[in-house]
Scaffold this motif. Sequence first.
Motif, short mmCIF file in Angstrom:
data_model
loop_
_atom_site.label_atom_id
_atom_site.label_comp_id
_atom_site.label_asym_id
_atom_site.label_seq_id
_atom_site.Cartn_x
_atom_site.Cartn_y
_atom_site.Cartn_z
N LEU A 128 -6.70 72.63 -6.74
CA LEU A 128 -7.36 72.64 -5.25
C LEU A 128 -6.29 72.28 -4.21
CD1 LEU A 128 -11.13 71.52 -5.64
CD2 LEU A 128 -10.11 73.99 -5.07
N ARG A 144 -15.72 76.54 -2.15
CA ARG A 144 -14.41 76.11 -1.69
C ARG A 144 -14.52 74.79 -1.27
NH1 ARG A 144 -13.83 76.02 3.76
NH2 ARG A 144 -15.35 77.36 4.79
N PHE A 167 -15.62 75.33 -8.10
CA PHE A 167 -14.52 76.31 -7.54
C PHE A 167 -14.46 77.32 -8.29
CE2 PHE A 167 -10.18 76.98 -7.12
CZ PHE A 167 -10.17 77.60 -5.97
#
Length: 146
Positions: free
Chosen positions: A101, A53, A47
Amino acid sequence: MKKEYSEEILNEIKKRFPEVEIKIHSPRRTYIKINRERVYEFAKYLFNELNMRLSIATGIDTRDGIEILYHFSHDASGTYYNIKTLVPKDDPKIKSLADFLPAANWIEREIHELLGVDFVGHPNLIPLLTSDDWPERTYPLRRDYE
């Protein structure tokens, strides 16, 4: 840019995480197997440093344990790099990715609810899909569910 995996990215991954097993499934999909203890660090690397992503995560109850796949998209090349790890059924824990995330938040809740994996450090593992009276520690996607 070609729509296929990058040897440069795979070499960077191997250099940084020499213990991984890489399997090129197709030009646009690569599986990278790593121990659950290293998933958090590896996902953070994909990431933060490789600009990938998290698209989704999936889980499946296998004979060897609960397999979790984190599907990371490399949008610039239209390819997927999938983290594959195995969580033992007698200790179904793995560190949550939700702190860096936000996209992991709901899918970790779902995997917890349906397969019984505890995502350590997750801010809110309350059920999403089952009814309010669903019995505790009953996981509908487990092989032993009756």
